[in-house]
Write an enzyme that holds these catalytic residues in place. Structure first.
Site, short mmCIF file in Angstrom:
data_model
loop_
_atom_site.label_atom_id
_atom_site.label_comp_id
_atom_site.label_asym_id
_atom_site.label_seq_id
_atom_site.Cartn_x
_atom_site.Cartn_y
_atom_site.Cartn_z
N ASP A 31 122.81 83.35 13.14
CA ASP A 31 122.30 83.09 14.34
C ASP A 31 122.19 81.59 14.50
O ASP A 31 122.24 80.96 13.44
CB ASP A 31 120.96 83.86 14.93
CG ASP A 31 120.93 84.09 16.38
OD1 ASP A 31 121.31 83.10 17.18
OD2 ASP A 31 120.42 85.03 16.63
N LEU A 32 121.63 80.93 15.63
CA LEU A 32 121.37 79.57 15.54
C LEU A 32 120.41 79.01 14.78
O LEU A 32 120.26 78.19 14.12
CB LEU A 32 121.45 79.09 17.00
CG LEU A 32 122.51 79.04 17.88
CD1 LEU A 32 122.26 78.43 19.37
CD2 LEU A 32 123.63 77.72 17.42
N ASP A 48 126.14 77.60 13.77
CA ASP A 48 126.81 77.46 15.23
C ASP A 48 128.23 77.89 15.23
O ASP A 48 129.11 77.64 14.76
CB ASP A 48 126.59 76.04 15.70
CG ASP A 48 127.31 75.79 16.95
OD1 ASP A 48 127.76 76.81 17.47
OD2 ASP A 48 127.25 74.70 17.22
N ALA A 72 125.99 85.55 21.69
CA ALA A 72 126.59 85.05 23.06
C ALA A 72 125.51 84.58 23.76
O ALA A 72 124.23 85.00 23.65
CB ALA A 72 126.98 86.31 23.73
N SER A 111 130.85 93.89 27.86
CA SER A 111 129.83 94.18 29.07
C SER A 111 130.37 94.88 30.12
O SER A 111 131.70 94.66 30.53
CB SER A 111 129.51 92.70 29.65
OG SER A 111 128.45 92.84 30.60
N TYR A 143 130.52 84.41 32.76
CA TYR A 143 129.87 85.24 31.84
C TYR A 143 131.08 86.22 31.74
O TYR A 143 131.60 86.59 30.73
CB TYR A 143 128.63 85.91 32.14
CG TYR A 143 128.33 86.95 31.21
CD1 TYR A 143 127.85 86.50 29.74
CD2 TYR A 143 128.19 88.28 31.48
CE1 TYR A 143 127.74 87.58 28.82
CE2 TYR A 143 127.76 89.01 30.56
CZ TYR A 143 127.59 88.86 29.25
OH TYR A 143 127.28 90.02 28.50
N LYS A 147 133.57 87.54 28.81
CA LYS A 147 134.07 88.91 28.24
C LYS A 147 135.45 89.57 28.30
O LYS A 147 136.00 90.12 27.38
CB LYS A 147 133.09 90.10 28.78
CG LYS A 147 131.68 89.38 28.37
CD LYS A 147 131.26 89.37 26.91
CE LYS A 147 129.95 89.17 26.46
NZ LYS A 147 129.80 89.01 24.90
#
Length: 296
Positions: A31-32, A48, A72, A111, A143, A147
């Site tokens: 993760d970041l 990143d 995301a 999604s 968004y 996807k």
């Protein structure tokens, strides 16, 4: 197994890390930022994933058996539109390409917004209910479009590297002890409600974890897509009647019964032997819980 989980400190990602680590797998969480606490059987790296070098270095050095990609920007309205699209598409390409090079099977989060109605400027009705994986995908927001592109990347990865890639299309993800569904239900009046392209569907985070597990255990050849939704809406109202009242219409083909979800998980039931087992009726009254290695 050695499993990479991206978005490892996020809402769903942290539950996935916790699940796989508890099962004894060797987990690398990306993760970041690293989480504030450690987790047995899990290692965390800050990376990143829009940077190809960082993504490929982290994943290929770990040499995973499977990659679970949930990192995301999770919806519109958080970052500028172009940033949402570019971040999601770029990170998905880097992660899935690295997974393919490692020969790892992939499960990643697409999604239900991919159909287009969820974030549409004016929510519209699909061609039929319940919506399934074969319904046309017509997104008009950054968004959902990210996807759509991501699913094409998933299919490319499966063809190019001969690995299994599964695209999961979750609905709105809810968590035990949360009161968001309760608040939405209490405030809902079908006579004045705004049209909702999600059609009041949801899925419990624990059922998202279980469908990811099922997809890894039943890895198919090539690329497959599966909706992940709870069995019922969260309004405690008849679904078709509510949609017709709010939208003023229903598609000609509508086979919804009672409070049945407007999206179908029949394909996941048939091919993955997966069933959603958590309902808002129980989850709302449960104690708030979550992985101990992250702050909530």
């Amino acid at each position: 197994m050695k499993i990479v989980v991206t978005g490892a400190t996020g809402g769903v990602g942290s539950w996935l890390v916790d699940h796989f680590a508890a099962a004894g797998h060797d987990v690398l969480g990306l993760d970041l930022d690293r989480p504030p606490r450690e987790r047995e059987n899990a290692t965390f790296l800050a990376a990143d994933l829009t940077d190809q070098g960082q993504a490929w270095d982290a994943i290929l050095s770990f040499d995973p058996d499977a990659v679970v990609h949930f990192a995301a920007i999770p919806r519109v309205g958080i970052e500028p539109d172009a940033e949402t699209f570019l971040t999601n598409v770029t990170s998905t390409y880097h992660v899935l390409e690295a997974a393919g090079q490692a020969g790892a099977d992939v499960v990643w989060a697409s999604s239900e917004s991919i159909y287009g109605a969820v974030f549409a400027a004016e929510p519209w009705l699909p061609e039929y209910f319940p919506v399934d994986e074969d319904h046309p995908r017509r997104p008009e927001d950054p968004y959902a479009t990210s996807k759509l592109v991501g699913e094409d990347i998933a299919a490319m990865t499966a063809r190019k590297h001969d690995v299994s890639v599964t695209s999961i299309r979750p609905s709105w993800v809810t968590f035990p002890g949360e009161q968001q569904t309760a608040a939405a239900r209490d405030q809902f009046d079908p006579e004045t409600a705004e049209p909702n392209g999600n059609f009041w569907t949801y899925v419990d985070v624990r059922d998202v974890v279980s469908i990811v597990d099922a997809a890894l255990e039943n890895a198919s050849d090539g690329h497959e897509t599966y909706l992940a939704v709870a069995a019922e809406n969260f309004l405690d109202r008849p679904t078709a009647e509510t949609i017709e009242t709010v939208f003023g219409d229903l598609p000609e083909e509508c086979a919804l019964e009672g409070d049945e979800s407007a999206f179908s998980s029949a394909k996941a039931r048939a091919e993955l032997e997966w069933e959603p087992t958590h309902s808002w009726r129980d989850a709302e009254g449960e104690p708030a819980s979550g992985p101990s290695f992250v702050d909530r």
